[in-house]
Design an enzyme around this catalytic site. Sequence first.
Site, PDB file in Angstrom:
ATOM      1  N   GLY A  10      -9.820  -3.261   6.437  1.00  0.00           N
ATOM      2  CA  GLY A  10      -9.369  -1.967   5.921  1.00  0.00           C
ATOM      3  C   GLY A  10      -8.920  -2.106   4.475  1.00  0.00           C
ATOM      4  CD  GLN A  11      -7.831   2.682   1.416  1.00  0.00           C
ATOM      5  OE1 GLN A  11      -7.834   2.736   0.189  1.00  0.00           O
ATOM      6  NE2 GLN A  11      -7.304   3.642   2.153  1.00  0.00           N
ATOM      7  CG  LEU A  12      -2.389  -3.377   3.891  1.00  0.00           C
ATOM      8  CD1 LEU A  12      -1.753  -3.550   2.508  1.00  0.00           C
ATOM      9  CD2 LEU A  12      -1.335  -2.904   4.887  1.00  0.00           C
ATOM     10  CG  ASP A  35      -9.784  -3.760  20.328  1.00  0.00           C
ATOM     11  OD1 ASP A  35      -8.714  -3.222  19.951  1.00  0.00           O
ATOM     12  OD2 ASP A  35     -10.630  -3.173  21.016  1.00  0.00           O
ATOM     13  CB  ALA A  59      -3.802   2.021  11.273  1.00  0.00           C
ATOM     14  CE1 TYR A  60      -9.312   7.491  15.806  1.00  0.00           C
ATOM     15  CE2 TYR A  60      -7.825   8.827  14.495  1.00  0.00           C
ATOM     16  CZ  TYR A  60      -8.983   8.700  15.232  1.00  0.00           C
ATOM     17  OH  TYR A  60      -9.822   9.785  15.395  1.00  0.00           O
ATOM     18  CG  ASP A 101       3.286   9.947   3.892  1.00  0.00           C
ATOM     19  OD1 ASP A 101       2.428   9.433   4.635  1.00  0.00           O
ATOM     20  OD2 ASP A 101       2.975  10.709   2.947  1.00  0.00           O
ATOM     21  CE1 TYR A 124      -2.557   7.536  10.818  1.00  0.00           C
ATOM     22  CE2 TYR A 124      -1.197   8.984   9.467  1.00  0.00           C
ATOM     23  CZ  TYR A 124      -1.757   7.745   9.701  1.00  0.00           C
ATOM     24  OH  TYR A 124      -1.503   6.707   8.830  1.00  0.00           O
TER      25      TYR A 124
HETATM   26  N1  LIG Z   1      -4.770   5.563   4.272  1.00  0.00           N
HETATM   27  C1  LIG Z   1      -3.672   6.239   3.997  1.00  0.00           C
HETATM   28  O1  LIG Z   1      -3.674   7.193   3.208  1.00  0.00           O
HETATM   29  C2  LIG Z   1      -2.373   5.855   4.636  1.00  0.00           C
HETATM   30  C3  LIG Z   1      -1.234   6.631   4.396  1.00  0.00           C
HETATM   31  C4  LIG Z   1      -0.020   6.261   4.992  1.00  0.00           C
HETATM   32  C5  LIG Z   1       0.041   5.133   5.790  1.00  0.00           C
HETATM   33  N2  LIG Z   1      -1.086   4.418   6.017  1.00  0.00           N
HETATM   34  C6  LIG Z   1      -0.987   3.237   6.899  1.00  0.00           C
HETATM   35  O2  LIG Z   1      -1.283   2.086   6.120  1.00  0.00           O
HETATM   36  C7  LIG Z   1      -1.920   1.110   6.953  1.00  0.00           C
HETATM   37  C8  LIG Z   1      -3.189   0.624   6.286  1.00  0.00           C
HETATM   38  O3  LIG Z   1      -4.041   1.750   6.115  1.00  0.00           O
HETATM   39  P1  LIG Z   1      -5.490   1.598   5.456  1.00  0.00           P
HETATM   40  O4  LIG Z   1      -5.708   2.786   4.598  1.00  0.00           O
HETATM   41  O5  LIG Z   1      -5.672   0.226   4.908  1.00  0.00           O
HETATM   42  O6  LIG Z   1      -6.381   1.778   6.769  1.00  0.00           O
HETATM   43  P2  LIG Z   1      -7.968   1.688   6.913  1.00  0.00           P
HETATM   44  O7  LIG Z   1      -8.591   1.433   5.595  1.00  0.00           O
HETATM   45  O8  LIG Z   1      -8.389   2.866   7.723  1.00  0.00           O
HETATM   46  O9  LIG Z   1      -8.153   0.347   7.768  1.00  0.00           O
HETATM   47  C9  LIG Z   1      -7.786   0.276   9.094  1.00  0.00           C
HETATM   48  C10 LIG Z   1      -8.485  -0.918   9.679  1.00  0.00           C
HETATM   49  O10 LIG Z   1      -8.083  -1.026  11.045  1.00  0.00           O
HETATM   50  C11 LIG Z   1      -9.211  -1.437  11.784  1.00  0.00           C
HETATM   51  N3  LIG Z   1      -9.048  -1.103  13.184  1.00  0.00           N
HETATM   52  C12 LIG Z   1      -9.152   0.103  13.806  1.00  0.00           C
HETATM   53  N4  LIG Z   1      -8.958  -0.029  15.119  1.00  0.00           N
HETATM   54  C13 LIG Z   1      -8.704  -1.335  15.350  1.00  0.00           C
HETATM   55  C14 LIG Z   1      -8.424  -2.103  16.506  1.00  0.00           C
HETATM   56  N5  LIG Z   1      -8.352  -1.526  17.718  1.00  0.00           N
HETATM   57  N6  LIG Z   1      -8.217  -3.429  16.371  1.00  0.00           N
HETATM   58  C15 LIG Z   1      -8.296  -4.028  15.162  1.00  0.00           C
HETATM   59  N7  LIG Z   1      -8.579  -3.371  14.022  1.00  0.00           N
HETATM   60  C16 LIG Z   1      -8.776  -2.035  14.123  1.00  0.00           C
HETATM   61  C17 LIG Z   1     -10.373  -0.698  11.163  1.00  0.00           C
HETATM   62  O11 LIG Z   1     -11.572  -1.349  11.490  1.00  0.00           O
HETATM   63  P3  LIG Z   1     -12.880  -0.489  11.897  1.00  0.00           P
HETATM   64  O12 LIG Z   1     -13.094   0.448  10.739  1.00  0.00           O
HETATM   65  O13 LIG Z   1     -13.910  -1.540  12.051  1.00  0.00           O
HETATM   66  O14 LIG Z   1     -12.526   0.227  13.161  1.00  0.00           O
HETATM   67  C18 LIG Z   1     -10.014  -0.819   9.683  1.00  0.00           C
HETATM   68  O15 LIG Z   1     -10.584  -1.980   9.138  1.00  0.00           O
HETATM   69  C19 LIG Z   1      -2.114   1.780   8.310  1.00  0.00           C
HETATM   70  O16 LIG Z   1      -1.080   1.407   9.168  1.00  0.00           O
HETATM   71  C20 LIG Z   1      -2.007   3.264   8.011  1.00  0.00           C
HETATM   72  O17 LIG Z   1      -1.566   4.010   9.118  1.00  0.00           O
HETATM   73  C21 LIG Z   1      -2.279   4.730   5.450  1.00  0.00           C
END
Ligand SMILES: NC(=O)c1ccc[n+]([C@@H]2O[C@H](COP(=O)([O-])OP(=O)(O)OC[C@H]3O[C@@H](n4cnc5c(N)ncnc54)[C@H](OP(=O)(O)O)[C@@H]3O)[C@@H](O)[C@H]2O)c1
Length: 276
Positions: A10-12, A35, A59-60, A101, A124
């Site tokens: 994922g991004q992080l 998983d 995360a989802y 947030d 969410y």
């Molecule tokens: N994005 C935002 O704007 C935002 C805002 C506030 C907080 N956050 C939080 O910040 C954190 C990082 O977010 P991000 O933007 O980096 O998320 P992201 O880019 O959506 O990456 C999430 C990663 O989790 C993986 N994943 C999903 N289901 C999984 C499972 N069951 N087991 C293992 N891996 C799984 C996904 O893989 P697949 O794609 O292969 O399923 C993806 O690589 C999360 O906790 C998110 O809730 C994000």
Amino acid sequence: MKVLLTGANGQLGRCFQDIVPNEWQLIAADHDVLDITNTEHVESFVKQYQPDVIVNAAAYTAVDKAESEAVIARKINAQGPYNLAVAANKNNARFYHISTDYVFDGEKTKPYLTTDQTNPLGVYGKTKLQGEQLCLKVNPNVTIIRTAWVFSQYGNNFVKTMLRLAKERSELKIVNDQIGCPTYAGDLAYCIIQLIKQNNIPGIYHYCGDEVMSWFDFAKLIISKAYELNMIPKLPKLSALSSYEYPALVKRPAYSVLDKKISVTIIIYQVNWIIR
Ligand SMILES: NC(=O)c1ccc[n+]([C@@H]2O[C@H](COP(=O)([O-])OP(=O)(O)OC[C@H]3O[C@@H](n4cnc5c(N)ncnc54)[C@H](OP(=O)(O)O)[C@@H]3O)[C@@H](O)[C@H]2O)c1
């Protein structure tokens, strides 16, 4: 130090891998490798690798889609972190979990403290809050970092959407009445690494970018910068919309600026844990 990173693609996750200290041994596990919803596999994986620290970047994150996929969103955002928190506890690993947030309803007009009342508006946010609560319940050593509006060079995010739309369209309509703090995933990764290095007190933390703005302001910034850098051939017209005018499946908080000061929540939770 041995660090297990989940959700590594994922991004992080990808930003974390880019800047992880060389001397750390990193086990970067993407969705295919681990998983986090698979309780038995999480347990055996953590037991096998014996990490000192677990960072959950999985995360989802599809805010609208979660409304129709509540079961899967809950599994990933609540059951998954719970599995990791339990496994971390059993194996004496520090656990770092990321939240959002969107656990707040956005009714405030001043930055949200970690002690403020949560009240998520959609599935969410609700599932992310459940994840926080489950982790805190089973693991006194969990650090939860709430963040916001994450963007990066990886995956899908608002910056990339704006750049794509700016190439395709002559006019973009962007919501102007939701206020938050865009956060670069690399800065968030850096923050997590610093917390790990400092062996921080467990509890809830807030981390987001310094600038407070609306999605409209953010779009303006992205597009003007992209034009300056010749990434887009011409400037599209930008029009401000209210949330009522923008078709979204779920209501977002109108104001979700996070106060980054460390708060006593940490101590309160520790006390609760000790009492129980
Ligand atoms: N994005 C935002 O704007 C935002 C805002 C506030 C907080 N956050 C939080 O910040 C954190 C990082 O977010 P991000 O933007 O980096 O998320 P992201 O880019 O959506 O990456 C999430 C990663 O989790 C993986 N994943 C999903 N289901 C999984 C499972 N069951 N087991 C293992 N891996 C799984 C996904 O893989 P697949 O794609 O292969 O399923 C993806 O690589 C999360 O906790 C998110 O809730 C994000």
